[in-house]
Design an enzyme around this catalytic site. Structure first.
Site, PDB file in Angstrom:
ATOM      1  N   SER A  39       0.777  -1.237   0.000  1.00  0.00           N
ATOM      2  CA  SER A  39       0.000   0.000   0.000  1.00  0.00           C
ATOM      3  C   SER A  39       0.809   1.288   0.000  1.00  0.00           C
ATOM      4  O   SER A  39       0.383   2.283  -0.583  1.00  0.00           O
ATOM      5  CB  SER A  39      -0.977   0.009   1.183  1.00  0.00           C
ATOM      6  OG  SER A  39      -0.290  -0.115   2.415  1.00  0.00           O
ATOM      7  N   ASP A 254      -2.608   5.577  11.748  1.00  0.00           N
ATOM      8  CA  ASP A 254      -2.780   4.118  11.717  1.00  0.00           C
ATOM      9  C   ASP A 254      -1.483   3.359  11.985  1.00  0.00           C
ATOM     10  O   ASP A 254      -1.494   2.143  12.140  1.00  0.00           O
ATOM     11  CB  ASP A 254      -3.405   3.662  10.392  1.00  0.00           C
ATOM     12  CG  ASP A 254      -2.509   3.884   9.180  1.00  0.00           C
ATOM     13  OD1 ASP A 254      -1.379   4.400   9.343  1.00  0.00           O
ATOM     14  OD2 ASP A 254      -2.945   3.550   8.062  1.00  0.00           O
ATOM     15  N   HIS A 257       0.966   3.831   7.466  1.00  0.00           N
ATOM     16  CA  HIS A 257       1.129   4.611   6.246  1.00  0.00           C
ATOM     17  C   HIS A 257       1.748   5.980   6.519  1.00  0.00           C
ATOM     18  O   HIS A 257       1.612   6.531   7.607  1.00  0.00           O
ATOM     19  CB  HIS A 257      -0.229   4.796   5.562  1.00  0.00           C
ATOM     20  CG  HIS A 257      -0.862   3.513   5.150  1.00  0.00           C
ATOM     21  ND1 HIS A 257      -1.889   2.931   5.874  1.00  0.00           N
ATOM     22  CD2 HIS A 257      -0.610   2.675   4.114  1.00  0.00           C
ATOM     23  CE1 HIS A 257      -2.242   1.797   5.296  1.00  0.00           C
ATOM     24  NE2 HIS A 257      -1.478   1.617   4.221  1.00  0.00           N
TER      25      HIS A 257
END
Length: 283
Positions: A39, A254, A257
């Site tokens: 990601s 989070d 990221h």
């Protein structure tokens, strides 16, 4: 018999002519970089107006069809986010390319290809395990995999071959590891994927380094920061690998990221590493 031999000869000469023409069509000043991972390479950061300004000499070979963006897979466009898929965000590749353009002579053009899948293990890019991985993928990942015809590695290679008709591949950027946190065999798995790319694209390791980025650091709240110690061992397994530091690259809440500013800085860090390599090879 003579007529058949003549036809075969003409066909051979035609194929040879096409091969030679394609080879000479390559522009050695058109530098291509392959990008893959999960990601953070895919692009989790929300891009802002400053990120969307087109940069002269920075190009994107689109990986998927995006009708709403007026883009088609396998076609060239200015490298503006989203550069991975139609609705992805800012990635390190964005500011990697922008920084290279700002730092290299004006006759050098930069191009990126980004094939990344959020949440994936490195095993997804290993052709020996891709089919099994895709078959067992969670529902939330299936649409991402489908965008790459359920074989991201094969898609990356196909796009790279298109790009090679125009320029030369100068490096490979990897940002992956969150899903492999604690996996001490990760360097060997990365090495296998890297060597497969070199073989399939007829590249030499000494000409195409691998740049592997660290995950969000512990200082910035990274939940998978322990994986960085494993990532840092990659050059011992793969001598043409170079580690890109994530120090000073801000994250979001989070713990996985980077923030938009973090992606910009990480992209610059990738570029600084590549510029050092280019300078060394030119000496």
């Amino acid at each position: 018999m003579r007529q058949k031999s003549s036809q075969i000869l003409r066909l051979f000469m035609l194929l040879y002519s096409l091969t030679v023409t394609a080879a000479f069509a390559q522009n050695k000043n058109f530098h291509i970089y392959l990008c893959f991972g999960q990601s953070n390479m895919e692009g989790h950061g929300k891009f802002e107006p400053q990120d969307t300004l087109p940069i002269k000499r920075f190009h994107l070979l689109e990986a998927v069809d995006c009708p709403e963006l007026g883009r088609q897979s396998g076609k060239w466009y200015p490298a503006q986010p989203p550069i991975t898929r139609c609705h992805t965000g800012l990635t390190p590749a964005d500011y990697f390319g922008r920084t290279l353009v700002d730092s290299l002579p004006e006759n050098i053009e930069i191009a990126v290809i980004n094939v990344s899948v959020g949440g994936c293990h490195i095993q997804l890019f290993d052709q020996d395990s891709t089919a099994n991985y895709v078959a067992k993928a969670p529902d939330w990942m299936k649409s991402m995999l489908a965008a790459y015809d359920n074989n991201p590695y094969k898609k990356l290679v196909a796009l790279a071959r298109i790009a090679q008709q125009r320029g030369v591949i100068k490096g490979i950027l990897l940002h992956q590891g969150e899903s492999n946190t604690g996996d001490r065999d990760w360097p060997n798995k990365v090495k296998k994927v890297y060597q497969n790319l070199l073989n399939d694209l007829q590249l030499k390791a000494e000409n195409v380094p691998l740049l592997a980025g660290e995950l969000l650091s512990a200082a910035d709240g990274g939940k998978c920061a322990s994986m960085n110690s494993i990532i840092q061992t990659l050059p011992a397994t793969l001598p043409t690998a170079h580690i890109v530091s994530s120090t000073g690259c801000a994250g979001i809440g989070d713990g996985l990221h980077f923030s938009p500013s973090g992606y910009r800085q990480l992209g610059k860090n990738y570029a600084i590493s590549m510029l050092k390599i280019l300078k060394k090879t030119q000496q």
